[in-house]
Design a protein around this motif. Structure first.
Motif, mmCIF file in Angstrom:
data_model
loop_
_atom_site.group_PDB
_atom_site.id
_atom_site.type_symbol
_atom_site.label_atom_id
_atom_site.label_comp_id
_atom_site.label_asym_id
_atom_site.label_seq_id
_atom_site.Cartn_x
_atom_site.Cartn_y
_atom_site.Cartn_z
ATOM 1 N N GLY A 43 -7.506 1.433 4.136
ATOM 2 C CA GLY A 43 -6.981 0.402 3.218
ATOM 3 C C GLY A 43 -8.060 -0.245 2.368
ATOM 4 O O GLY A 43 -7.768 -0.815 1.323
ATOM 5 N N ALA A 47 -6.545 -3.437 0.527
ATOM 6 C CA ALA A 47 -5.636 -3.881 1.595
ATOM 7 C C ALA A 47 -5.985 -5.287 2.062
ATOM 8 O O ALA A 47 -5.129 -6.163 2.107
ATOM 9 C CB ALA A 47 -5.656 -2.899 2.766
ATOM 10 N N SER A 51 -3.060 -8.166 1.870
ATOM 11 C CA SER A 51 -2.333 -8.641 3.053
ATOM 12 C C SER A 51 -3.183 -8.421 4.295
ATOM 13 O O SER A 51 -3.579 -7.293 4.588
ATOM 14 C CB SER A 51 -1.010 -7.881 3.185
ATOM 15 N N LEU A 54 -1.403 -6.051 6.731
ATOM 16 C CA LEU A 54 -1.445 -4.653 6.297
ATOM 17 C C LEU A 54 -2.814 -4.048 6.604
ATOM 18 O O LEU A 54 -2.915 -2.924 7.121
ATOM 19 C CB LEU A 54 -1.156 -4.552 4.794
ATOM 20 N N LEU A 58 -3.164 -0.854 9.117
ATOM 21 C CA LEU A 58 -3.635 0.467 8.669
ATOM 22 C C LEU A 58 -4.803 0.945 9.531
ATOM 23 O O LEU A 58 -4.860 2.109 9.931
ATOM 24 C CB LEU A 58 -4.044 0.425 7.191
ATOM 25 N N THR A 106 3.171 -0.551 13.812
ATOM 26 C CA THR A 106 2.697 0.840 13.770
ATOM 27 C C THR A 106 3.420 1.728 14.773
ATOM 28 O O THR A 106 3.359 2.952 14.672
ATOM 29 C CB THR A 106 1.186 0.926 14.106
ATOM 30 N N LEU B 120 -3.291 0.937 -3.308
ATOM 31 C CA LEU B 120 -2.388 0.845 -2.154
ATOM 32 C C LEU B 120 -1.160 1.739 -2.325
ATOM 33 O O LEU B 120 -0.629 2.284 -1.359
ATOM 34 C CB LEU B 120 -1.970 -0.612 -1.913
ATOM 35 N N ARG B 124 0.130 4.388 0.309
ATOM 36 C CA ARG B 124 1.518 4.333 0.804
ATOM 37 C C ARG B 124 2.209 5.688 0.630
ATOM 38 O O ARG B 124 2.956 6.134 1.487
ATOM 39 C CB ARG B 124 2.295 3.249 0.039
ATOM 40 N N ILE B 177 4.699 1.536 7.793
ATOM 41 C CA ILE B 177 3.808 0.388 8.057
ATOM 42 C C ILE B 177 3.855 -0.579 6.870
ATOM 43 O O ILE B 177 4.013 -1.779 7.043
ATOM 44 C CB ILE B 177 2.357 0.868 8.324
ATOM 45 N N PHE B 178 3.778 -0.018 5.656
ATOM 46 C CA PHE B 178 3.859 -0.866 4.459
ATOM 47 C C PHE B 178 5.186 -1.633 4.439
ATOM 48 O O PHE B 178 5.221 -2.831 4.164
ATOM 49 C CB PHE B 178 3.750 -0.016 3.179
ATOM 50 N N VAL B 181 5.386 -4.390 7.195
ATOM 51 C CA VAL B 181 4.553 -5.546 6.868
ATOM 52 C C VAL B 181 5.255 -6.391 5.810
ATOM 53 O O VAL B 181 5.323 -7.611 5.918
ATOM 54 C CB VAL B 181 3.158 -5.098 6.371
ATOM 55 N N LYS B 182 5.810 -5.726 4.826
ATOM 56 C CA LYS B 182 6.478 -6.458 3.744
ATOM 57 C C LYS B 182 7.676 -7.235 4.307
ATOM 58 O O LYS B 182 7.872 -8.414 3.999
ATOM 59 C CB LYS B 182 6.929 -5.479 2.655
#
Ligand code: SF4
Ligand code: SF4
Lengths: 283, 188
Positions: A43, A47, A51, A54, A58, A106, B120, B124, B177-178, B181-182
């Motif tokens: 990231g 990244a 966030s 995030l 990652l 994850t 990103l 993604r 994962i993206f 998180v969002k």
């Protein structure tokens, strides 16, 4: 000795030579590297600038994959990836709530068993006699400015190795290879690689300053440990010369390439043919 | 009067949010300026790093978020390493960038914000960052189609750039994962 290996995206593209030379040198030293299968990007700056969750998630996927692989601590050549994985490991270890949240995101848990170490730390920690025994082509006093960059030894609470203001582990390795590390003040100065795409003028000024300080210190070359730094200082050198009217021609190579050269490995095996400014010691 | 008290309330709220996101106690900073003295990017900033933290201490949301400095900070952590009060200013800058983006205050760092988004997006979609694609996209979307074309050519002939992105097997997992998180952050 065996490690789990995290290459990172740059080592498959702009930093190919770092990957090649890291593998070649580790092979010669009897260090086994088992690449994390199906690793993802850490990231990087985008990244953690976007966030926090995030960024940790990652990196956490990679940490969990590595732990499941069970091949020992994770060794990371790239300073930027190393720092991201080390930060994630520290935060997950200190905050059980975060660890649980990230595991939900994850779908994989990381218990913190697999540690994270930079390749410089691992090679710097080897027995010096073992290292010296591989040197068949010493560098004959070549003057090298060791450039650690900003992320490898900072912040000390995360990286926990070497001195954050005046690191010496790379200087010691370079000396073992028969080169002479020059004292200089820009060992950990930021090269601005992160701004190369978005804010190029800022980057060019930082690159110019680093090259200038290295040259004034009498360096014949710069030695580094980060694909972002290497690419920035090597591939942008011609551009810096155009913009500032300078005439820099300083080879910028990875510490693994310098070591590998001293071990007698071929230019091709070390990816020395991929540099912009050619490295020709003794010519 | 009414406006003043509302501003003060937002200021306190702002300080609280920055502290929570960055994990830093703002009152620890006593404005010595050591962070600024060593900051390699200070020469390019409109506000000095110690001024940014001062603005946060004062609860001035707009001034603290809407500037070039937060976007020019490279998170090199020189400041965090040297601060006599152990303030992790790099972490603070991270928190400010995150908040600036969430509040749509990216005007003074538009190019960096665009880079972050494109980078990103690449991760993604593929699970890994595709350097050539990211550079090209940024060029196109910032109206400089030929920027760094020499550099890219030089890298390509040396086998240091890939034409195609490498897509990992777990790309869908990374995309999840993206999304997760969002979902969590928007639900906050
Ligand atoms: S060095 Fe630390 S205490 Fe001094 S101004 Fe910067 S953040 Fe504040
Ligand atoms: S982390 Fe940011 S503010 Fe701190 S020294 Fe580096 S560029 Fe400056």
């Amino acid at each position: 000795m065996n490690y789990t290996y995290y290459a990172g995206c740059s080592l498959h593209a702009t930093g190919r030579e770092f990957d090649l030379s890291a593998r070649a040198v580790c092979g010669r030293l009897g260090i086994g590297l088992a690449e994390i299968p199906d690793w993802n990007c850490c990231g990087a700056s985008p990244a953690h600038s976007t966030s926090h969750l995030l960024a940790v998630a990652l990196s956490a996927r990679n940490l969990a994959l590595a732990e499941a692989q069970g091949a020992g601590d994770i060794v990371v050549p790239c300073a930027a990836c190393y720092q991201r994985l080390a930060v994630a490991r520290k935060e997950l270890g200190e905050d059980p709530g975060l660890r649980e949240q990230v595991a939900r995101i994850t779908g994989r848990d990381y218990a913190g068993r697999a540690g994270v170490r930079s390749l410089l730390e691992v090679l710097g920690g080897l027995d010096t006699e073992h290292l010296k025994a591989q040197v068949t082509r010493p560098l004959g006093g070549l003057k090298a400015a060791c450039y650690y960059g900003c992320l490898l030894v900072r912040p000390p609470a995360v990286t926990g190795f070497d001195d954050p203001e005046d690191p010496r582990s790379m200087d010691d390795l370079v000396r073992l290879a028969g080169a002479e590390p020059v004292p200089w003040g820009y060992k950990t100065e930021c090269c601005g690689a992160a701004h190369g795409v978005a804010n190029e003028p800022v980057t060019l000024k930082l690159v110019r300053d680093i090259l200038e300080v290295a040259r004034r210190a009498g360096a014949d070359c710069l030695v580094c440990a980060c694909p972002l730094c290497q690419n920035n200082l090597d591939a942008r050198q011609e551009h810096v010369n155009r913009v500032f009217g300078t005439d820099f021609g300083l080879p910028v190579l990875y510490f693994t390439q310098l070591l590998g050269w001293a071990f007698g490995l071929s230019d091709r095996d070390l990816g020395l043919d991929k540099l912009f400014v050619k490295f020709r010691p003794g010519v | 009067m009414l406006n003043l008290s509302r501003a003060a309330a937002d200021g306190a709220h702002f300080v609280e949010e920055v502290e929570k996101r960055s994990g830093q106690r703002l009152t620890h900073c006593y404005q010595c300026g050591k962070c600024t003295a060593g900051c390699p990017l200070a020469f390019s900033m409109d506000l000095m790093p110690h001024q940014v933290i001062r603005l946060v201490q004062l609860g001035l949301r707009e001034e603290a978020l809407d500037n070039k400095a937060v976007w020019l900070c490279s998170t090199c952590a020189t400041c965090s390493t040297r601060c006599p009060k152990n303030v992790d200013l790099a972490a603070l800058m991270d928190a400010l960038r995150i908040m600036a983006r969430r509040e749509g205050r990216t005007r003074k760092g538009a190019s960096t914000a665009l880079f972050n988004r494109i980078f990103l997006d690449s991760v993604r979609r593929h699970g890994r960052a595709h350097e050539l694609g990211i550079g090209l996209q940024h060029n196109l979307r910032s109206g400089k189609p030929f920027k760094d074309s020499d550099l890219a050519r030089g890298l390509l002939v040396r086998g240091r750039l890939k034409f195609r992105p490498s897509r990992i097997k777990g790309a869908a997992e990374v995309a999840r994962i993206f999304a997760e998180v969002k979902r969590m952050e928007d639900g906050q």
